[in-house]
Scaffold this motif. Structure first.
Motif, PDB file in Angstrom:
ATOM      1  N   TRP A 178       8.306   8.437   6.237  1.00 48.75           N
ATOM      2  CA  TRP A 178       7.065   7.699   5.989  1.00 48.75           C
ATOM      3  C   TRP A 178       5.999   8.070   7.027  1.00 48.75           C
ATOM      4  CZ3 TRP A 178       4.594   3.938   9.056  1.00 48.75           C
ATOM      5  CH2 TRP A 178       3.533   3.275   8.441  1.00 48.75           C
ATOM      6  N   PHE A 179       6.425   8.232   8.282  1.00 48.45           N
ATOM      7  CA  PHE A 179       5.499   8.574   9.362  1.00 48.45           C
ATOM      8  C   PHE A 179       4.938   9.972   9.161  1.00 48.45           C
ATOM      9  CE2 PHE A 179       4.807   5.772  12.926  1.00 48.45           C
ATOM     10  CZ  PHE A 179       3.929   6.489  13.730  1.00 48.45           C
ATOM     11  N   THR A 189       7.614  10.781  22.119  1.00 50.22           N
ATOM     12  CA  THR A 189       7.456  11.136  20.702  1.00 50.22           C
ATOM     13  C   THR A 189       7.257   9.877  19.861  1.00 50.22           C
ATOM     14  OG1 THR A 189       9.889  11.191  20.482  1.00 50.22           O
ATOM     15  CG2 THR A 189       8.764  13.286  20.880  1.00 50.22           C
ATOM     16  N   ILE A 190       8.351   9.206  19.528  1.00 48.69           N
ATOM     17  CA  ILE A 190       8.300   8.038  18.648  1.00 48.69           C
ATOM     18  C   ILE A 190       7.482   6.907  19.261  1.00 48.69           C
ATOM     19  CG2 ILE A 190       9.674   6.344  17.397  1.00 48.69           C
ATOM     20  CD1 ILE A 190      12.045   8.327  17.697  1.00 48.69           C
ATOM     21  N   ALA A 230      10.947  13.402  15.001  1.00 50.28           N
ATOM     22  CA  ALA A 230      11.902  12.895  15.989  1.00 50.28           C
ATOM     23  C   ALA A 230      12.705  11.728  15.413  1.00 50.28           C
ATOM     24  CB  ALA A 230      11.165  12.458  17.259  1.00 50.28           C
ATOM     25  N   LEU A 231      12.039  10.863  14.652  1.00 49.54           N
ATOM     26  CA  LEU A 231      12.733   9.750  14.010  1.00 49.54           C
ATOM     27  C   LEU A 231      13.803  10.248  13.048  1.00 49.54           C
ATOM     28  CD1 LEU A 231       9.813   7.278  13.224  1.00 49.54           C
ATOM     29  CD2 LEU A 231      11.841   6.738  14.559  1.00 49.54           C
ATOM     30  N   LEU A 267      -0.928  14.791  15.241  1.00 50.52           N
ATOM     31  CA  LEU A 267       0.139  15.637  15.773  1.00 50.52           C
ATOM     32  C   LEU A 267       1.245  14.788  16.392  1.00 50.52           C
ATOM     33  CD1 LEU A 267       1.235  18.444  16.402  1.00 50.52           C
ATOM     34  CD2 LEU A 267      -0.102  18.414  18.525  1.00 50.52           C
ATOM     35  N   ILE A 268       0.847  13.748  17.142  1.00 56.81           N
ATOM     36  CA  ILE A 268       1.833  12.834  17.737  1.00 56.81           C
ATOM     37  C   ILE A 268       2.631  12.147  16.635  1.00 56.81           C
ATOM     38  CG2 ILE A 268       2.124  10.736  19.103  1.00 56.81           C
ATOM     39  CD1 ILE A 268       1.421  13.090  20.796  1.00 56.81           C
ATOM     40  N   GLY A 269       1.918  11.726  15.573  1.00 55.79           N
ATOM     41  CA  GLY A 269       2.599  11.079  14.459  1.00 55.79           C
ATOM     42  C   GLY A 269       3.568  12.008  13.765  1.00 55.79           C
ATOM     43  N   LEU A 270       3.150  13.277  13.620  1.00 56.70           N
ATOM     44  CA  LEU A 270       4.012  14.267  12.969  1.00 56.70           C
ATOM     45  C   LEU A 270       5.264  14.529  13.794  1.00 56.70           C
ATOM     46  CD1 LEU A 270       3.927  16.051  10.398  1.00 56.70           C
ATOM     47  CD2 LEU A 270       2.988  17.874  11.826  1.00 56.70           C
TER      48      LEU A 270
END
Length: 204
Positions: free
Chosen positions: A198-199, A130-131, A81-82, A73-76
């Motif tokens: 990519w993330f 986030t990021i 955010a990126l 979830l953090i990665g998503l």
């Protein structure tokens, strides 16, 4: 070794995209360069690093456990955010101007300037929640050394850019024109969008 080089490179590129963006820390560096010369860049960056160390310790200590249960979830969220920050960077690059020393931030000496301008910047908190959290936790899965190398790359980007700015101003000339600055910002925006996609892909 190649994996660690990749981690350092990602940290370096992400650090540069953040450092290049116009904001309080860049303006603080420009202002401090008037009195502190080329040393303003490293000292402002030191203050910025101190502000980041507090968050990093939270991630490693207690916050890391909470993040670990929702890495995907953090990665998503970090990926989205990126992409958003990349789009905003591209949009702002069209009419971006290099900040002048007239944009005053009264925070005292360079180290204090770096700390206060970072800590009081909403972008700083949004980025780290986030990021930053996603990147750091992802690298920590490879151990503390990998996490340390990621941050070394991140800080190398900050130090390189801010020192280049303060050194150029100290010599009485800035190496980058407004047009060149827009090109660099555009490239950073594109990089953020691609890396964000990519993330997101890696998270799902």
């Amino acid at each position: 070794m190649p994996d660690l080089i990749s981690v350092f490179s990602i940290g370096l590129l992400i650090g540069l995209t953040g450092a290049l963006a116009p904001g309080p820390t860049l303006i603080a560096t420009i202002n401090a360069s008037v009195t502190s010369g080329w040393r303003a860049g490293p000292f402002v960056c030191l203050g910025h690093m101190i502000a980041e160390m507090g968050i990093i310790l939270l991630v490693i200590a207690g916050l890391g456990t909470l993040i670990g249960s929702a890495t995907w979830l953090i990665g998503l969220v970090g990926g989205f955010a990126l992409v958003i920050f990349g789009y905003l960077t591209l949009s702002s690059a069209r009419n971006a101007l290099i900040p002048s020393a007239d944009d005053q931030i009264n925070v005292g000496r360079p180290v204090a300037a770096g700390f206060v301008s970072s800590f009081s910047n909403p972008y700083f908190w949004i980025w780290w929640l986030t990021i930053g959290a996603a990147l750091l936790w992802s690298s920590l899965e490879g151990g503390l050394i990998a996490g340390g190398i990621l941050m070394a790359g991140h800080w190398a980007g900050d130090i390189a850019w801010l020192t280049l700015v303060s050194g150029s101003l100290h010599r009485g000339r800035f190496f980058l024109s407004d047009h060149g600055y827009r090109i660099v910002l555009s490239a950073c925006g594109i990089f953020l969008i691609v890396f964000g996609i990519w993330f997101i892909y890696g998270s799902i």
